[in-house]
Design a protein around this motif. Structure first.
Motif, short mmCIF file in Angstrom:
data_model
loop_
_atom_site.label_atom_id
_atom_site.label_comp_id
_atom_site.label_asym_id
_atom_site.label_seq_id
_atom_site.Cartn_x
_atom_site.Cartn_y
_atom_site.Cartn_z
N LEU A 111 -24.00 20.67 42.36
CA LEU A 111 -24.57 20.49 41.02
C LEU A 111 -24.53 19.03 40.59
O LEU A 111 -25.48 18.52 40.01
CB LEU A 111 -23.82 21.36 40.01
CG LEU A 111 -24.15 22.85 40.03
CD1 LEU A 111 -23.25 23.61 39.06
CD2 LEU A 111 -25.61 23.09 39.65
N THR A 141 -21.39 30.82 35.67
CA THR A 141 -22.17 29.64 36.08
C THR A 141 -23.51 30.05 36.65
O THR A 141 -24.54 29.41 36.38
CB THR A 141 -21.37 28.81 37.11
OG1 THR A 141 -20.07 28.52 36.59
CG2 THR A 141 -22.09 27.51 37.41
N ASN A 197 -27.28 17.27 41.94
CA ASN A 197 -28.58 17.81 41.51
C ASN A 197 -29.24 18.70 42.56
O ASN A 197 -30.47 18.73 42.69
CB ASN A 197 -29.54 16.66 41.13
CG ASN A 197 -29.06 15.88 39.93
OD1 ASN A 197 -28.56 16.48 38.97
ND2 ASN A 197 -29.16 14.57 39.98
N ASP A 198 -28.43 19.42 43.31
CA ASP A 198 -28.94 20.34 44.33
C ASP A 198 -28.66 21.77 43.86
O ASP A 198 -27.69 22.41 44.28
CB ASP A 198 -28.26 20.06 45.67
CG ASP A 198 -28.89 20.86 46.81
OD1 ASP A 198 -29.77 21.70 46.54
OD2 ASP A 198 -28.48 20.67 47.97
N ARG A 199 -29.52 22.26 42.98
CA ARG A 199 -29.27 23.56 42.37
C ARG A 199 -29.38 24.73 43.36
O ARG A 199 -28.57 25.66 43.30
CB ARG A 199 -30.23 23.77 41.18
CG ARG A 199 -29.99 22.79 40.04
CD ARG A 199 -31.09 22.88 39.00
NE ARG A 199 -30.98 24.10 38.24
CZ ARG A 199 -30.30 24.22 37.09
NH1 ARG A 199 -29.65 23.19 36.60
NH2 ARG A 199 -30.28 25.35 36.44
N ALA A 226 -26.19 24.96 45.16
CA ALA A 226 -25.14 25.38 44.25
C ALA A 226 -25.17 26.90 44.05
O ALA A 226 -24.13 27.57 44.04
CB ALA A 226 -25.29 24.67 42.90
N ILE A 227 -26.38 27.45 43.88
CA ILE A 227 -26.51 28.90 43.71
C ILE A 227 -26.04 29.64 44.95
O ILE A 227 -25.37 30.67 44.87
CB ILE A 227 -27.98 29.26 43.37
CG1 ILE A 227 -28.32 28.77 41.96
CG2 ILE A 227 -28.22 30.75 43.50
CD1 ILE A 227 -29.77 28.94 41.56
N ASP A 245 -31.15 28.49 32.63
CA ASP A 245 -31.80 27.18 32.54
C ASP A 245 -33.16 27.20 33.24
O ASP A 245 -34.08 26.49 32.84
CB ASP A 245 -30.92 26.11 33.17
CG ASP A 245 -29.67 25.84 32.35
OD1 ASP A 245 -29.65 26.23 31.16
OD2 ASP A 245 -28.70 25.28 32.90
N GLU A 246 -33.26 28.02 34.30
CA GLU A 246 -34.53 28.14 35.01
C GLU A 246 -35.44 29.19 34.39
O GLU A 246 -36.52 29.47 34.92
CB GLU A 246 -34.26 28.50 36.48
CG GLU A 246 -33.54 27.41 37.24
CD GLU A 246 -33.22 27.81 38.67
OE1 GLU A 246 -33.60 28.94 39.07
OE2 GLU A 246 -32.61 27.01 39.39
N LEU A 249 -27.18 28.94 35.25
CA LEU A 249 -28.20 28.30 36.08
C LEU A 249 -29.53 29.05 36.02
O LEU A 249 -30.60 28.44 35.89
CB LEU A 249 -27.71 28.21 37.53
CG LEU A 249 -26.56 27.23 37.79
CD1 LEU A 249 -26.09 27.33 39.23
CD2 LEU A 249 -26.99 25.80 37.47
N TYR A 250 -29.46 30.37 36.12
CA TYR A 250 -30.70 31.15 36.05
C TYR A 250 -31.32 31.09 34.65
O TYR A 250 -32.54 31.10 34.50
CB TYR A 250 -30.42 32.60 36.45
CG TYR A 250 -30.36 32.80 37.95
CD1 TYR A 250 -31.47 32.54 38.76
CD2 TYR A 250 -29.19 33.22 38.56
CE1 TYR A 250 -31.41 32.70 40.13
CE2 TYR A 250 -29.12 33.40 39.95
CZ TYR A 250 -30.23 33.13 40.71
OH TYR A 250 -30.18 33.29 42.08
#
Length: 998
Positions: free
Chosen positions: A436, A468, A439-441, A444-445, A475-476, A472-473
């Motif tokens: 994260l 977390t 910046n490698d989402r 990270a997931i 935010d997307e 992340l989801y």
């Protein structure tokens, strides 16, 4: 001679015993030997044993607490345990012992320590109110001022200083002060002391803020103000060598104070006052009385007489205070002092870890790395060492000591270490954090998913990974997985977690959003499939089936294949399947129901329906030689071929339904799917606006709806929400487009009138208020037995407010209730049926059905009585400050004696000091349906009753006999009277859940 010695010995012992209890008649003071006796007995009997219990309990509570290293660690671990009531029996025993000591030895020097220990015990039980009362009494009754006054009185009474020999109090000019003037001087001194304390507090606050600001900007730390120095500057000597009477008086007082201090040091008995102020400050922090707490701690910090031991405990408490208030920068200075003053390696390591976490939170990577490095080299706790190294790996890159690749490689090496197998979930989580930060989402997931799969024994880490992933989801803007991961988060999240309310609110907001998104996805897919031919559908279903079969085979092979190298990074270890007895289940195909059904379908596709018998492959069973058998298996009759074809067609149709769903094949079915799609898209747009305030998504979904389907039932509503969304986005021209559409296309609608007349909205709301008031008046008439008047008002509501007013269903039910009282049962049943027919899926429909059920079960009843059954909101009322009882509700055939005995044992263990009394009664006239109630009384208010309830929920096995079913219901005194009056607890359970558990 022996007789004389014996007699003298007996006399000496008798005199010694007498002196232990003898007091001096003039002052009621214990003799010297009596003082020693009471102090020794108090300290080494009851107090010593109570202190041993307290320390053992604190150690046990520390061991029960599981640190969550993904969050800032607790300064005091024992305060974070889920079930403090489990320690209540031991702590109550400690309180009992020191209470007895204080009663038997009231003149000993250990009474203040007894009150301190009792306050600590109540604090550890998290009975903060009682703890505060106990500690306040200690700090008032055993303050240094009172102690000095008491000693002065004792000296005067013993003749050491008489009133005639003591010089009178004088002012600077040598004038004798009157009693009134002395009072003024004392008052002035007290005010000066309070001002000084306030100045110190202000200086401390300003200094902490300056330090935090300097750290943030990378500047040198400012010098510490003189007022905060512990040592006072030397007072310059007076220019005159001649001492005034006031100076003589001051010098004498100083000498007396030094003498008293020497006596105190000689006895080596430190007063409990200062530690009492410290624990009072802790209690006030937990009770969220921050101003008083800060004042108490500042008082200790500025008092030069505060013992070093208390100062060492004050620093971590100040850090705890600031962390509780989320003032993390202010907590750094006290934590640094705590590290310096701590003499316990375990505590020092914890303070260093928290300090490093605070630096890490503020992105001071170098300081964080250094702090974690100290913990890794000094902590005796392997788990803490491991987490320190885990954080070092992450901070090494961020502090410039390495790269993201080197940090990842270091963490992967830790992943392969056998000692870290139980911490794999944390390593994956750390890898996700590195990804994260880089910046490698997607990576990270992937790591977070592996963390979840590897976890299980550490709920705190599982919570962090799930939460977390949900963030992340979200935010997307992938709301279905967001909602699913929030569901998982809430199943494991600690109830004390600060994020619980936020996570619950977001999950609740996403429930309907996820539901409508699923509807849109399903209906869109079905409509696309409906355009395909039957042959294409069968091909798709067959391909999906084949892919599923191949995947199932691969999974079985992977499960059977032994692995010597352990799980790889991309393939986490699957948990073994366990049978009911705890043994690993065998992966034999015949044990899998799904495998059996799949095999049966494959057989029927090839062979058709066959009877289970010998020689089933032969078309004619009489033949016995091999040649006949071979020939017969190659022949197939036309009937058999037709049957096989029909079977295959049926199987294909089943596959289509199984793998593709109910694909619409007619125009009516397609229209039905479109209606579901339109409804879901409109609701989704409204939810985006109302629940998430995501205005771009509102515009996207509603404009997509209108462009795709043109005119539809929600056209006007969608335009209004598009107008609002574009307005929120400051897109004035687009908002004007929808304004014109509404005003021109629907000029008489409510939306048009609201847009054109700003006052219309207020008038509309006022009209709604009128409906509510009118209903309240009609209902009040019904409650007072004025059934004709209430009926007339209910029927007139259609004329006054329209037949479709928002309370129409409630007016209809009220009219039905009145009808029953005026016209009898037959008309009553008819009116209720009309409510059921006219208002489907409403609360009033449910209530009407319930009344009909009750009427059919027990004959006609008066609607006035029945109304109490259906309107629980009127039957029970919340009152947080009222006296409360707790009802334990059983079926009537319960073993009452066994239940009461178990509850009594529970109260003896966990509520020994609360004096909870137990009574019982049977509720209801019908022996088949009546309930057995055990009543626990009484509790001061709702909070006290819910505290008892929560304790039972955490210790269920100790509260009730195993296998007994019961309900536990805290209830106010007025609601308890309602239960007794109605002879039923029906409906109270729902009221309790709505008003006590939410």
């Amino acid at each position: 001679m022996k007789r004389v010695l014996y007699a003298l010995s007996v006399m000496a012992i008798a005199l010694m015993i007498e002196s232990c209890v003898a007091v001096k008649s003039s002052s009621k003071e214990l003799s010297g030997l009596g003082k020693v006796y009471h102090n020794t007995t108090a300290q080494y009997n009851g107090y010593f044993n109570a202190n041993e219990i307290l320390e053992a309990t604190m150690l046990t509570m520390d061991q029960q607490y599981k640190d969550n290293y993904t969050q800032i660690l607790a300064v005091y671990p024992y305060m974070g345990i889920d079930n403090p009531k489990a320690a209540a029996p031991e702590l109550d025993e400690a309180v009992k012992k020191v209470t007895k000591v204080a009663a038997l030895h009231p003149k000993s020097d250990w009474v203040d320590d007894c009150y301190l220990l009792a306050g600590k015990a109540h604090f550890l039980k998290q009975d903060f109110e009682t703890a505060e009362q106990t500690l306040r009494y200690l700090t008032v009754e055993y303050s240094p001022e009172k102690a000095r006054l008491k000693k002065a009185v004792q000296r005067n009474a013993s003749g050491r200083t008489t009133s005639s020999s003591r010089p009178p109090a004088v002012d600077a000019d040598g004038n004798v002060l009157s009693a009134k003037e002395k009072a003024k001087v004392r008052k002035k001194l007290q005010k000066d002391k309070e001002k000084q304390t306030k100045k110190v507090a202000q200086a401390r606050k300003k200094y902490n803020a300056d330090v935090a600001k300097a750290r943030k900007q990378g500047r040198p730390l400012p010098p510490k103000p003189e007022i905060l120095n512990k040592t006072k500057t030397a007072t310059p000597s007076t220019t005159s060598t001649t001492k005034t009477p006031a100076q003589i008086q001051k010098e004498k007082a100083r000498k007396e104070a030094e003498e008293a201090k020497r006596e105190e040091d000689f006895l080596k008995k430190k007063p409990a006052y200062y530690e009492g102020v410290l624990w009072l400050g802790r209690t006030l922090i937990e009770r969220e009385n921050e101003d008083l707490a800060f004042r108490s701690l500042t008082q200790l910090e500025s008092d030069k007489n505060t013992p070093d031991k208390v100062r060492a405990e004050l620093a971590p408490l100040l850090a705890h205070f600031y962390i509780q208030k989320k003032q993390y920068e202010e907590a750094i200075k006290p934590l640094e002092e705590a590290v310096e003053l701590a003499d316990n390696p375990k505590s020092k390591a914890r303070y260093n870890f928290i300090l490093a976490q605070l630096h890490q939170r503020a992105s001071r990577w170098n300081e964080a790395y250094a702090g974690f490095e100290k913990v890794a080299s000094s902590s005796v706790n392997y788990e803490m060492q491991f987490n320190a190294r885990l954080n070092m790996a992450q901070n090494s890159w961020l502090s410039g000591k390495g790269s993201a690749e080197s940090a990842t490689a270091q963490l992967e090496r830790m992943l392969k270490d056998q000692k870290n197998q139980e911490y794999r979930d944390r390593i994956y989580y750390a890898l996700a954090n590195v990804a994260l930060k880089n910046n490698d989402r997607p990576t990270a997931i992937k790591y977070l998913t592996l963390s979840v799969r590897s976890g299980g024994s550490n709920p705190a880490q599982v919570t962090e990974s799930y939460y977390t992933l949900a963030q992340l989801y979200f935010d997307e803007e992938k709301f279905i997985p967001t909602k699913n991961y929030l569901d998982s988060t809430l199943t494991v999240m600690d109830k004390k977690d600060d994020r619980l309310k936020t996570a619950t609110t977001l999950r609740d907001n996403l429930v309907d959003i996820a539901k409508n998104l699923s509807i849109i996805q399903v209906q869109d897919s079905l409509l696309l499939l409906s355009a395909l031919s039957d042959a294409d559908l069968k091909k798709r279903a067959a391909k999906m089936k084949k892919d599923e079969d191949e995947k199932r085979i691969r999974d079985l092979e992977n499960a059977k294949a032994p692995s010597n190298n352990g799980p790889t990074l991309g393939a986490p270890t699957a948990r073994p399947l366990l049978s009911a007895g705890g043994q690993q289940a065998e992966l034999f195909w015949a044990y899998e129901d799904k495998e059996l059904k799949q095999g049966k379908r494959d057989f029927q596709r090839s062979w058709g329906e066959r009877t289970l018998e010998d020689n089933w492959r032969r078309s004619q069973k009489q033949g016995g030689n091999n040649a006949n058998e071979t020939a017969s298996t190659q022949e197939e009759t036309p009937a058999a071929a037709a049957a096989t074809a029909n079977t295959n067609n049926a199987d294909d149709a089943n596959d289509v339904a199984t793998y593709l769903g109910p694909v619409p094949r007619t125009d009516a079915e397609r229209r039905s799917a479109e209606i579901k799609l339109i409804d879901a898209m409109y609701k989704l747009g409204v939810l985006y606006y109302d629940k998430l305030e995501n205005f771009p998504k509102t515009v996207s979904i509603l404009e997509g709806l209108n462009n795709r389907f043109g005119r539809h039932n929600f056209e006007l509503n969608s335009w209004y929400y598009l107008y609002l969304a574009h307005t929120k986005l400051n897109q004035t021209e687009k908002a004007k487009v929808y304004y014109d559409k509404i005003v021109v296309g629907y000029p008489t609608s409510t939306f048009a009138r609201v847009l054109q007349d700003p006052n219309y909205a207020a008038e509309f709301l006022n009209e709604e208020r009128k409906v509510n008031v009118y209903y309240d008046e009609a209902y009040a008439a019904f409650k007072n037995g004025k059934y004709p008047e209430a009926f007339q008002m209910a029927t007139n509501s259609k004329v006054r407010f329209g037949a479709e007013n928002k309370l129409a269903s409630r007016f209809a039910l009220l009219a039905a209730l009145c009808t029953g009282n005026i016209q009898g049962k037959e008309a009553y049943v008819s009116a209720l049926n009309e409510v059921i027919a006219r208002y489907p899926n409403s609360e009033e429909q449910k209530r009407a059905k319930e009344i009909l059920r009750l009427l059919g079960a027990s004959g006609a009843q008066l609607p006035g009585d029945e109304e109490r059954t259906i309107d629980e909101s009127q039957r029970f009322r919340p009152d947080e400050n009222a006296i409360h009882f707790i009802l334990v509700v059983f079926e009537s055939n319960t073993n009452l004696d066994a239940a009461k005995a178990k509850i009594s044992d529970y109260n003896r263990n966990y509520h020994k000091l609360d004096k909870v009394t137990i009574t019982n009664l049977f509720l209801g006239d019908d022996e088949k349906t009546r309930k057995l109630l055990v009543i626990l009384r009484r509790f001061e208010n709702k909070a006290a009753a819910m505290k008892y309830y929560d304790g039972v929920m955490k210790n269920r096995n100790e509260f009730m006999v195993s296998g007994m079913e019961y309900q536990l219901l805290p209830i106010s005194m007025d609601n308890y009277r309602s239960v007794l009056r109605d002879k039923t607890v029906d409906g109270y359970g729902e009221f309790f859940e709505a008003n006590y558990l939410k």
